[in-house]
Design a protein around this motif. Structure first.
Motif, PDB file in Angstrom:
ATOM      1  N   LEU A 181       0.844  -1.219   0.023  1.00 43.18           N
ATOM      2  CA  LEU A 181       0.175  -0.048   0.053  1.00 43.18           C
ATOM      3  C   LEU A 181       0.883   1.180  -0.165  1.00 43.18           C
ATOM      4  O   LEU A 181       0.623   2.172  -0.538  1.00 43.18           O
ATOM      5  CB  LEU A 181      -0.981  -0.084   1.277  1.00 43.18           C
ATOM      6  N   ARG A 226       0.948   3.957  -2.965  1.00 44.53           N
ATOM      7  CA  ARG A 226       0.640   5.397  -2.690  1.00 44.53           C
ATOM      8  C   ARG A 226       1.687   6.492  -3.491  1.00 44.53           C
ATOM      9  O   ARG A 226       1.363   7.555  -3.773  1.00 44.53           O
ATOM     10  CB  ARG A 226       0.420   5.658  -1.357  1.00 44.53           C
ATOM     11  N   PRO A 239      -5.101   4.287  -7.097  1.00 40.85           N
ATOM     12  CA  PRO A 239      -6.116   4.527  -5.788  1.00 40.85           C
ATOM     13  C   PRO A 239      -6.780   3.048  -5.479  1.00 40.85           C
ATOM     14  O   PRO A 239      -7.395   2.269  -5.944  1.00 40.85           O
ATOM     15  CB  PRO A 239      -7.277   5.114  -6.837  1.00 40.85           C
ATOM     16  N   THR A 240      -6.280   2.759  -4.096  1.00 42.35           N
ATOM     17  CA  THR A 240      -6.708   1.574  -3.568  1.00 42.35           C
ATOM     18  C   THR A 240      -6.599   1.849  -1.989  1.00 42.35           C
ATOM     19  O   THR A 240      -5.992   3.029  -1.363  1.00 42.35           O
ATOM     20  CB  THR A 240      -5.820   0.578  -3.802  1.00 42.35           C
ATOM     21  N   THR A 241      -7.482   1.162  -1.242  1.00 37.96           N
ATOM     22  CA  THR A 241      -7.229   1.205   0.209  1.00 37.96           C
ATOM     23  C   THR A 241      -6.802  -0.311   0.753  1.00 37.96           C
ATOM     24  O   THR A 241      -6.404  -1.095  -0.017  1.00 37.96           O
ATOM     25  CB  THR A 241      -8.750   1.142   0.660  1.00 37.96           C
ATOM     26  N   GLN A 242      -6.581  -0.300   2.128  1.00 39.16           N
ATOM     27  CA  GLN A 242      -5.710  -1.270   2.557  1.00 39.16           C
ATOM     28  C   GLN A 242      -7.012  -2.524   2.435  1.00 39.16           C
ATOM     29  O   GLN A 242      -6.450  -3.816   1.994  1.00 39.16           O
ATOM     30  CB  GLN A 242      -5.757  -1.268   4.059  1.00 39.16           C
ATOM     31  N   SER A 243      -8.343  -2.522   2.432  1.00 38.78           N
ATOM     32  CA  SER A 243      -9.095  -3.505   2.606  1.00 38.78           C
ATOM     33  C   SER A 243      -9.115  -4.001   1.058  1.00 38.78           C
ATOM     34  O   SER A 243      -9.193  -5.276   0.896  1.00 38.78           O
ATOM     35  CB  SER A 243     -10.223  -3.239   3.218  1.00 38.78           C
TER      36      SER A 243
END
Length: 152
Positions: free
Chosen positions: A24, A28, A33-37
């Motif tokens: 992650l 970044r 564009p992403t999230t941890q989950s």
């Protein structure tokens, strides 16, 4: 008594869901564009996927690079081709050969699955201005244009 200097050990291996925080951080750096989950879910899925994978480069046990790969085939292809969907090397370790080693592993992964070609699409953004020359310096040839349209 001679003093010995140990070179850092670079290991490239398949990623796993436990790599999510390290990966992650890398994603970044290039504003993916992403999230941890979401990333953890994706990595879990990739652990057993037959035509997609993610590899990480570890330098002395610290993840400093990653590459996402997939096999791609269309109606007009006799054989599938390997595709790099993301390649990121930590900004503090760029220009050290890690990207080249990840590409080497990507080539081997593609060949193992019957691919005779490895391709990548790159964004034409200011933050990625060196990507095209990086790939060209590693044997990739630029041809054509990629067009897209937002589906609203």
């Amino acid at each position: 008594m001679s003093s010995q200097v140990c070179a850092p050990a670079l290991v490239i291996r398949k990623s796993c869901s436990e790599d999510v925080l390290s990966m992650l951080s890398l994603m970044r750096q290039l504003r993916y564009p992403t999230t941890q989950s979401v990333l953890k879910e994706r990595l879990t899925m990739l652990e057993s996927h037959p035509t997609q994978c993610s590899l990480v480069a570890e330098l002395d046990g610290v993840v400093v690079g990653t590459i996402f790969l997939g096999m791609h085939q269309t109606h007009d292809m006799t054989d599938p081709v390997a595709r790099i969907t993301a390649l990121i090397v930590d900004e503090n370790h760029r220009r050290s050969g890690i990207g080249e080693r990840l590409i080497d592993k990507a080539e081997a992964w593609g060949k193992e699955r019957g691919s005779s070609e490895l391709f990548v699409s790159i964004a034409k953004e200011e933050g990625r201005k060196y990507a095209k020359s990086f790939y060209e310096n590693h044997g990739f040839t630029c041809f054509g244009y990629r067009l897209s349209k937002a589906l609203l």
